[in-house]
Scaffold this active site. Structure first.
Site: not given
Ligand code: IMP
Length: 438
Positions: A17, A20, A44-45, A228
């Site tokens: 977040d 990007k 999420g962008h 991420q």
């Molecule tokens: P998962 O990717 O859904 O398995 O989540 C694993 C961890 O990564 C959690 O703490 C999520 O909140 C975090 N996470 C996954 N995708 C994002 C993102 O795009 N932005 C911020 N945190 C993320």
């Protein structure tokens, strides 16, 4: 518009977040190919165009520029239903991707039982205080199935007669774990639903590695869009509180099939402060009114899940770790304006350990983070930086803060963002970004 001669990777340096989407959106008109290489609809962008925001999860951010060809690499896991919704939203706003989208035949598909397993596991983990706080989108299970050799790839859709047999082993394992009462859809329903959802995508599935290799050889400029960030990388992040892909530079190569030589420069993206969603170590976290203020002013709520983000000062040790891991050439610092009008601004320059020494080394075990205290350097606050596009207009206090920040991570500044809109911010003169955005 000039086209880049540099193949550029854009990577997050914190816990995701970082903004990007704005940088990719700014840069993508200068590139022929825009590539996603890992992650799925956990990303999420948000891009802001003419004051309106569009949230994208799986479609590369170059979608808004008709000159960009969009590639989804093999390292991505895709939820096709969500992908279709994104395409529909884009179409309704006048952005048509026909003829400029390629999905790797080797990318994996997120299936309903992956999502069920992700959510089931989080509920159970919560009961014993071990919740990761995933996005609940089935990302982890989809990557697990890939590693367990029970994953379904987009290429499998081209052989519908074999699909049920391919899906069955993974499906049966999940059913065993969740129990017969878990309310999973029947295997036949999953196969039928998948074939129906996949139909419109069939013309877009192909050899993304071959496409990118050819594009590279003929000199097309390529922009690689990370999802991420390094602290969520499954190997180099704050394990086990991470996502299930390699979000740092290594993931680009496995996630596209291109060799390291295909990338010329790496732009690292970080916010002027730090946020994290979900559980896990976060030494910078401000559990007070200052943290609340950053969350409100910075609108720090998840694009994907809407969850409030945890907020804190800029953490130099974690960001420096990310810069080293990725070999970052320049920094893009986002959302400086969120820190406007504060009496003072903090920068975490190290961690004080139980023994009282100060270190910049990150613990490798999640449990060891509990024993460290952030060492905060304080800076005098400044007035408004909102919308500044000229470096000479930046308040001296903000300048001092940014100089210290760049020094603490040992990477020069390349771009500063001073507001959500495309026009708000500037490129640092003399940097590799100047020929593109200057
Ligand atoms: P998962 O990717 O859904 O398995 O989540 C694993 C961890 O990564 C959690 O703490 C999520 O909140 C975090 N996470 C996954 N995708 C994002 C993102 O795009 N932005 C911020 N945190 C993320």
């Amino acid at each position: 518009m000039s086209l880049a001669r540099t193949n550029l990777a854009i990577l997050g340096l914190q816990w995701g977040d970082e903004g990007k989407g704005k940088v990719v959106d700014l840069l993508s008109p200068h590139f022929r190919q825009v590539v996603r290489f890992q992650g799925g609809n956990n990303a999420g962008h948000t891009v802001v165009v003419d004051g309106q925001s569009i949230a994208l999860h799986q479609v590369p951010s170059g979608a808004l520029h008709p000159g960009c060809f969009l590639v989804v690499g093999n390292g991505v896991v895709l939820n096709l239903e969500v992908f279709q919704q994104e395409l529909d939203r884009l179409k309704a706003r006048g952005f048509d991707l026909s003829g400029r989208l390629l999905l790797s035949e080797k990318a994996h598909i997120i299936l309903p039982h992956h999502i069920a397993l992700d959510q089931w596991r989080e509920v159970r983990a919560d009961k014993v205080g071990a919740k990761i706080g995933t996005t609940g989108r089935g990302i982890g299970p989809a990557y697990e199935m890939k590693a367990a050799r029970m994953g379904i790839r987009l290429g499998d859709l081209l052989h519908p007669e074999r699909l049920a047999e391919r899906i069955r082993p993974g499906y049966e394992e999940v059913r065993l774990r969740l129990g017969a009462d878990a309310g999973l859809p029947a295997l036949e329903a999953i196969v039928e639903g998948l074939l129906r959802t996949a139909e419109p995508f069939l013309p877009f599935i192909g050899d993304a590695q071959g496409h990118l290799m050819a594009a590279w050889k003929r000199g097309d400029s390529i922009l690689f869009e990370g999802a991420q960030a390094t602290l969520l990388d499954i190997d180099h992040g704050t394990y086990p509180f991470v996502t299930s892909s390699n979000c740092s530079l290594g993931g680009l190569f496995t996630g596209t099939g291109l060799p390291p030589k295909a990338v010329d420069k790496i732009l690292g993206i970080a916010k002027a402060y730090t946020t994290r969603v979900g559980a896990g170590p976060f030494p910078a976290e401000l559990l007070d009114a200052t943290g609340d203020r950053i969350r409100e002013v910075g609108r720090e709520f998840g694009t994907t899940t809407g969850r409030p983000r945890r907020c804190g000062w800029f953490d130099a040790p974690i960001t420096a770790h990310a810069c080293r891991t990725n070999g970052v050439d320049g920094l893009a610092i986002m959302k400086l304006d969120v820190l406007d009008c504060m009496d003072e601004v903090g920068l975490i320059v190290g961690y004080r350990t139980g023994e009282g020494t100060v270190t910049t080394k990150l613990p490798s075990c999640a449990g060891d983070w509990a024993g460290i205290q952030p060492e905060v350097k304080r800076f005098k606050g400044w007035g408004s930086t909102r919308g500044i596009t000229d470096p000479r207009k930046l308040p001296v206090e903000a300048q001092a803060y940014l100089e210290s920040l760049a020094e603490s991570v040992e990477v020069p500044m390349a771009y500063l963002s001073t507001g959500p809109d495309r026009a708000e911010g500037y490129v640092y003169p003399g940097t590799f970004l100047e020929p593109l955005l200057g």
